[in-house]
Design a protein around this motif. Sequence first.
Motif, PDB file in Angstrom:
ATOM      1  N   PRO A  74     -28.902   4.247  -6.235  1.00  0.00           N
ATOM      2  CA  PRO A  74     -27.332   4.366  -5.929  1.00  0.00           C
ATOM      3  C   PRO A  74     -27.104   4.897  -4.623  1.00  0.00           C
ATOM      4  O   PRO A  74     -25.911   4.656  -4.119  1.00  0.00           O
ATOM      5  N   ALA A  75     -28.077   5.494  -3.839  1.00  0.00           N
ATOM      6  CA  ALA A  75     -28.007   5.987  -2.562  1.00  0.00           C
ATOM      7  C   ALA A  75     -28.007   4.797  -1.488  1.00  0.00           C
ATOM      8  O   ALA A  75     -27.620   4.909  -0.703  1.00  0.00           O
ATOM      9  N   GLN A  76     -28.656   3.732  -2.063  1.00  0.00           N
ATOM     10  CA  GLN A  76     -28.606   2.434  -1.063  1.00  0.00           C
ATOM     11  C   GLN A  76     -27.534   1.404  -1.498  1.00  0.00           C
ATOM     12  O   GLN A  76     -27.480   0.498  -0.762  1.00  0.00           O
ATOM     13  N   VAL A  77     -26.809   1.660  -2.598  1.00  0.00           N
ATOM     14  CA  VAL A  77     -25.865   0.593  -2.930  1.00  0.00           C
ATOM     15  C   VAL A  77     -24.655   1.268  -2.252  1.00  0.00           C
ATOM     16  O   VAL A  77     -23.887   1.756  -2.719  1.00  0.00           O
ATOM     17  N   SER A  78     -24.083   0.281  -1.430  1.00  0.00           N
ATOM     18  CA  SER A  78     -22.850   0.695  -0.659  1.00  0.00           C
ATOM     19  C   SER A  78     -21.735   0.176  -0.943  1.00  0.00           C
ATOM     20  O   SER A  78     -20.389   0.484  -1.082  1.00  0.00           O
ATOM     21  N   GLU A  79     -21.771  -1.208  -1.713  1.00  0.00           N
ATOM     22  CA  GLU A  79     -20.596  -1.931  -2.050  1.00  0.00           C
ATOM     23  C   GLU A  79     -20.755  -2.317  -3.456  1.00  0.00           C
ATOM     24  O   GLU A  79     -21.979  -2.764  -3.730  1.00  0.00           O
ATOM     25  N   THR A  80     -19.878  -2.248  -4.258  1.00  0.00           N
ATOM     26  CA  THR A  80     -19.995  -2.766  -5.804  1.00  0.00           C
ATOM     27  C   THR A  80     -18.376  -3.404  -6.039  1.00  0.00           C
ATOM     28  O   THR A  80     -17.455  -3.028  -5.160  1.00  0.00           O
ATOM     29  N   LEU A  81     -18.577  -4.223  -7.037  1.00  0.00           N
ATOM     30  CA  LEU A  81     -17.346  -4.714  -7.583  1.00  0.00           C
ATOM     31  C   LEU A  81     -16.845  -4.174  -8.973  1.00  0.00           C
ATOM     32  O   LEU A  81     -17.896  -3.920  -9.866  1.00  0.00           O
TER      33      LEU A  81
END
Length: 570
Positions: A74-81
């Motif tokens: 989660p710390a590396q996931v900056s964009e989600t839909l």
Amino acid sequence: MLPLASLDVLVVDCQTTGATPAHGVVLEIGWAVTRAAPPEGGPPDVRQIESHWITLPAGHRVPGPVRRLTGFDPAQVSETLAASEAWQRLRSVLSGGAVSGGPISGGPVPTAIHFAQFELGFLRDWALQYEPTAPFPLDVVCVHAIACRLFPDLPRRSIRALAGFLGHSLELERRSRGHVEATAFIWNKLALELRERGVESWEQLQHWLSSARPTRPKKRRYPLPSATRRALPDQPGVYRFLRSNGDVLYVGKAASLRKRVASHFTAGVNTTERALEMLTQVHEIRATPTATALEAALLENEEIKSIDPPYNIQLLDGDRNTWFFDRGLDSVAASADESHRRGPLPSTYSVRAVRALRALASGDAPSALLRARALSTIERWAPDELVFGEGYQRFAERHGLRGAGPAEIDRQLSRAARELLATGVEEAPAGDEASSARPDSWDPERVLRHLERGLAHGHQLLQRARWLCLLHDSNIVFREGSSERSRLLSIRAGSLIDARDAPADAALERLTYRSLAERQAAFDRARYDRLRTLTSELKRVLRDGGSARIQIGRSRWLEAPALRDGLRWI
């Protein structure tokens, strides 16, 4: 009816946090449009590739195994839909008008999914949430079901096994984009196989799937011909398993190339799922004979480090540094300096248990963090103070820890560690690792066992560090137990620079002297692993009836039995 080779097909992959919508949600989704290669030849067409992480519901936790398999951080996931937006993006591909060679519009869209039964549950759940009155827009075939009928005797038909069997590289990490690309590749290959069997349209494919039931193979069929492995020499060496596209899947060492390679294919019920997945992809073997099994082990180490094959794990770990501690094991640095001289060590956790025991013996209160470190577990899984206290008391009484100044405590711990190593400290049985222990699974006897293991292992790594510094510049003359041939290895700056038959008089050049500080400063992880492998092999040579002698310093020789006794502690 469009032939399969002229049909635009949607490919979809989902990674989820559970097996069904009732137990998880979509974590990542990817899709693409593909068209198989035409009968007259040419490359397949793959386009409109997308993949997206999906916004998780508030409070939803991604299980640890899923994080490891997918690489989700989660710390590396900056964009989600949002799930609703991802569904609308997928729908826009289906209803976006004409695409090259034919429309993807109107009626259910031909769709290929590797394990369709799994993904369909989540896709239907989205359709019910976001378009409850519309018909389901996908006409899905299961790629795995097609492969089961086309290749019934392959050992495995997972997406990674099947892609590799057909000549496509797929990373071990389960990501939707990679799986979409692999599924598109597989689909294109299967379309050619289907055409040869008279299945040339989508309607014919659906009829074929419903009528042609998969057969149960009587025997596994590996892509590698058995004659290939039988032709290998019966001598030491290194072998490499390759895919049909030339990718190296695995590097192994052998005392006998022929026997070791054969063992992969004849293990029977003892063959693991991971091994079957790998063997499904092996189309070629490349072997390099060596003079001895020891030299094969050294070559294997170098090849694994340089190639990084996907199915080698034993010589690859996450920490690629070496570490140095201060005298009291209180601070650590990535390189040796005036304060940090105890090393090289393979990780910052190497001597954590020894440091914790040192603190406890000095009278520090057994906090949850200190208890966890003494037992090599995480803080939330540490036993309660009462259980730990009873286990530690047994440990202290058994090994004569009485508390005193730092120097005396170090002597007591060192003596206890040597006694444990001399008698053979108990190995952790399967399923009893401290790292997987729940707080309610601890008892005083188990605490005692783990304290002993942690002390012995940490002490052994400290002793090994000193030994590896000696090997850093050395000459080694050894003979395998089954051979009359002596070999000479020349180690300089932690690297093997020469290997040849040993001269009869063993008259060797004097070694250049380097101070301990110079040798420590030169260490990196490659040198550490190389010399660690060499040490393990020397112990094996001596254990199996061979001989060894080592020149260190300018002209000092370590001979048996002193060498044999010294290796016991490292």
